[in-house]
Design a protein around this motif. Structure first.
Motif, PDB file in Angstrom:
ATOM      1  N   TYR A  46       4.815   3.310   1.630  1.00 46.19           N
ATOM      2  CA  TYR A  46       3.454   2.748   1.502  1.00 46.19           C
ATOM      3  C   TYR A  46       3.543   1.262   1.815  1.00 46.19           C
ATOM      4  N   ARG A  47       2.382   0.620   1.962  1.00 44.20           N
ATOM      5  CA  ARG A  47       2.357  -0.841   2.133  1.00 44.20           C
ATOM      6  C   ARG A  47       2.101  -1.486   0.791  1.00 44.20           C
ATOM      7  N   TYR A  48       2.901  -2.505   0.480  1.00 41.83           N
ATOM      8  CA  TYR A  48       2.749  -3.193  -0.809  1.00 41.83           C
ATOM      9  C   TYR A  48       1.327  -3.720  -0.946  1.00 41.83           C
ATOM     10  N   ASN A  49       0.746  -3.559  -2.115  1.00 44.66           N
ATOM     11  CA  ASN A  49      -0.616  -4.043  -2.420  1.00 44.66           C
ATOM     12  C   ASN A  49      -1.702  -3.282  -1.674  1.00 44.66           C
ATOM     13  N   ASP A  50      -1.363  -2.143  -1.110  1.00 45.73           N
ATOM     14  CA  ASP A  50      -2.339  -1.369  -0.343  1.00 45.73           C
ATOM     15  C   ASP A  50      -2.514  -0.001  -1.011  1.00 45.73           C
ATOM     16  N   VAL A  51      -3.584   0.116  -1.799  1.00 44.25           N
ATOM     17  CA  VAL A  51      -3.797   1.333  -2.587  1.00 44.25           C
ATOM     18  C   VAL A  51      -4.004   2.546  -1.684  1.00 44.25           C
ATOM     19  N   ALA A  52      -4.728   2.344  -0.587  1.00 43.89           N
ATOM     20  CA  ALA A  52      -4.999   3.476   0.311  1.00 43.89           C
ATOM     21  C   ALA A  52      -3.692   4.038   0.871  1.00 43.89           C
ATOM     22  N   SER A  53      -2.776   3.141   1.266  1.00 44.56           N
ATOM     23  CA  SER A  53      -1.506   3.632   1.836  1.00 44.56           C
ATOM     24  C   SER A  53      -0.662   4.302   0.763  1.00 44.56           C
TER      25      SER A  53
ATOM     26  N   ARG B 203       6.002  -8.689  -3.972  1.00 47.33           N
ATOM     27  CA  ARG B 203       6.635  -8.416  -2.681  1.00 47.33           C
ATOM     28  C   ARG B 203       7.558  -9.579  -2.340  1.00 47.33           C
TER      29      ARG B 203
ATOM     30  N   GLU C 136       4.277 -11.857  -1.751  1.00 45.37           N
ATOM     31  CA  GLU C 136       2.930 -11.523  -2.233  1.00 45.37           C
ATOM     32  C   GLU C 136       3.018 -11.152  -3.700  1.00 45.37           C
TER      33      GLU C 136
ATOM     34  N   ASP D 175      -1.183  -7.520  -6.617  1.00 47.00           N
ATOM     35  CA  ASP D 175      -2.602  -7.446  -6.924  1.00 47.00           C
ATOM     36  C   ASP D 175      -2.752  -6.601  -8.203  1.00 47.00           C
TER      37      ASP D 175
ATOM     38  N   PHE E 214      -3.765  -3.175  -7.618  1.00 45.50           N
ATOM     39  CA  PHE E 214      -2.715  -2.335  -7.028  1.00 45.50           C
ATOM     40  C   PHE E 214      -1.782  -1.812  -8.120  1.00 45.50           C
TER      41      PHE E 214
END
Lengths: 420, 420
Positions: free
Chosen positions: B182-189, B210, B218, B221, B224
């Protein structure tokens, strides 16, 4: 106060707590009370879980009871606890600097010493756990040729990572996907496993002798060792010798050196720094590039105090002919035990190298006789193991062996009584 | 003699050798001259590879040059080198016994201390490397539910074992078979990766913020972090917080405690024992049984001196409010750097928590400006890193920061000159 007259807590802290109290607290704070091979649950009744002190070949449990020790901390203690030369070297390095932004000069000194001392070695690298070292060896072997399969002897212990741990709990099938098994000392089974691997054979991982848990040890058949070497030469696979347990107790140049068989890679840990946390990988020139191509590292792998301890340990083992001394003491113990067993009319099997003794009783599949033997020896102040190989150290003197044999004579009596 | 007036070799041994000579020797004895993250090859010109001494927040290279240090040995040194309380505790335990047949009582003391201090923790276990700790976490998570998939943030570092190492050299596809990204701080991913895992989702592995190599840090969030928690609650997967790098620098109760998000498992190492080799796993009650069911162990994992060091480290961090002090010094440095950059008309980005500073230059994709900046700071006696987050310690005082800022002002001049 312990039996030695020293306070149980040399730091003058809180009064010592009993092993039982400590176990009760540990049962709450630590899953299962302790992890791994040091859980005392598998030991006969009366064995302590916690230790307050150690010196030379003696250890003291949390209740202050003193034991003459034949486990050597499961291998690391090869010169005895608190060897003055090792501790002085480690202390001096620690006062200068231990874990820094990069290594200390002692890294080079130790790498050169290992490379000179270990016959097959053209280079050395370091880590912390034995498992780190076996994992690095396998990774280097795979990096060298892009092949994947690794042959391991059924029942052999090569570490506690998912790819090699003896338990499959929490491990996936994929973690073990490229392991194939052979029987130790069985050339046909080795060739069969190699045939299964085919062109994908990356390495043969092998212990210097068979030292599996709970069964008789087996020295390597020279013909088997040579067959492993020939197989690797023929296929281009790497011969990885797992020296983690036996290393520096059989031969300082490498445990298979007396057999005339040199590995391509060897994994070292336990005894190389007399109890300071360190592991090493030695390798042959042809694998240098592969070794420099992999990514392996750890926060404490350049810790300089453990490296200074290793330099002192290896030099002292050489200077005092530590291997010969451990072997002599192991043989003195083995001869004594054999005579006692005969005198008591009890069948035993003593296997493996004398400096790493394994003692099992005939007709004792559940190790009940072994447990009774060790429990009585423990009561007599001698710490043995009933199912794992034990270890001698350079700190064991003839009088220690003789004192141990007094205890084992009573222990044989207890076994004889148990058998009726 | 080093600039401090102390001999380069406090043990009175052979005269010190230069960094260049040591590198040449290392190039022969060690593959690539050194393994892993401590190879100086990736650093700007002039950086030393070997260190002879360390004290407080100062380090000395093999040539005796003194530096004010902002790497803290890549994290472990949190109170400064040779903290007297930590060393006294470790020394006392070492004099009693370090690596023995079982743990010392300090194991229980430390496990209880960690379990009390870390908010999510109902139990603790110990190891040596950060990689050991993350590996144990993943194994426990898999043991708990028999599921296999682990979600990790793309680009995140979680250790150097085959399942997580950033390099795929010598690693098989099967070693990574159950990782999803997944991408850090990216809930959708995160949700997308979880959907891919489906019923097989064992764990989400996540860093407190991050802190990937070479890119802006980063902070997590809060939304997140809460989403990770909700995902794990909904699916029964374990939330594993990888505290190896950040642990004990952001919040002694756990790095996500200020966000109100508690993990199920956390991996610790680096700073917990101020440079003594130690790692730990803390866990929630619901994973206690799983943690006691797996096999994980190492020859030195019960080493008592490192545990005594950890008790002293954690107590002192608490007593002196070490986190606040590191943050204050980090902010003093950050504010100073920001002012200098403005004055020099140079665009920089300072990201992540102030006590783990990351400094990157605008329009500097190859980090050439960063390298020039750090090379000049090094000439001025300040050791920085141009692509990795740095670390403050409790040993850094206001006068050290001010002295560092004198060096960085000249370093900004060098960057300005380079840019013409």
């Amino acid at each position: 106060m312990s039996r030695s007259g020293l306070p149980d807590r040399p730091d003058g802290g809180a009064p010592a707590e009993s092993d039982l109290t400590l176990r009760a607290r540990a049962a709450r704070a630590i899953p299962g009370g302790l992890w791994g091979h040091m859980r005392a649950q598998g030991l006969p009744p009366g064995y302590p879980q916690f230790f307050s002190r150690a010196d030379g070949c003696k250890i003291w449990d949390a209740d202050g009871r003193e034991y003459l020790d034949f486990m050597c901390s499961w291998g690391p203690i090869v010169l005895g606890h608190h060897d003055p030369d090792v501790e002085a070297a480690a202390d001096a390095q620690r006062r200068a600097g231990d874990v820094m932004n990069g290594p200390a000069p002692v890294l080079v000194e130790l790498a050169e010493l290992m490379t000179r001392q270990v016959a097959h070695a053209d280079w050395t690298m370091f880590a912390k756990n034995g498992t780190d070292a076996t994992t690095v060896c396998v990774t280097v072997a795979r990096a060298a040729g892009g092949r994947r399969k690794v042959l391991v002897a059924r029942g052999a212990y090569h570490g506690a990572a998912p790819w090699c741990t003896p338990s499959l709990v929490g491990v996936t099938a994929e973690d073990r996907a490229h392991l194939l098994h052979y029987r130790y000392n069985d050339v046909a089974s080795l060739e069969e496993a190699a045939a299964q691997a085919g062109e994908d054979l990356a390495a043969v991982l092998v212990s210097p002798f068979r030292h599996d848990y709970g069964v008789d040890q087996e020295l390597a058949d020279p013909g088997f060792a040579q067959a492993v070497r020939r197989l690797c030469d023929r296929t281009g696979a790497a011969l990885i010798l797992d020296e983690v347990r036996a290393g520096m107790r059989l031969d300082l140049a490498g445990s298979w050196e007396p057999l005339g068989v040199r590995p391509d890679l060897a994994a070292w840990s336990k005894a190389i720094a007399n109890g300071h946390a360190l592991a090493a990988v030695t390798g042959a020139e042809r694998l240098r590039e592969a070794a420099s191509s992999i990514y392996a590292t750890g926060s404490f792998w350049c810790g300089a105090a453990s490296m200074a301890a290793a330099v002192a340990t290896l030099r002292k083992l050489q200077a005092v002919d530590g291997v010969a001394r451990m072997r002599a003491m192991g043989e003195r113990l083995r001869d004594g035990l054999a005579g006692q067993a005969r005198a008591h009319g009890i069948g035993i099997r003593q296997t493996g190298p004398a400096q790493m003794p394994m003692l099992l009783f005939d007709d004792d599949p559940q190790a009940e006789l072994g447990a009774a033997f060790c429990a009585e020896a423990l009561r007599q102040g001698v710490y043995l193991h009933h199912r794992h190989n034990m270890f001698l150290s350079v700190a064991h003197r003839p009088e220690d062996i003789d004192r141990a044999l007094e205890a084992t004579d009573r222990a044989f009596s207890a076994v004889a009584a148990l058998r009726g």
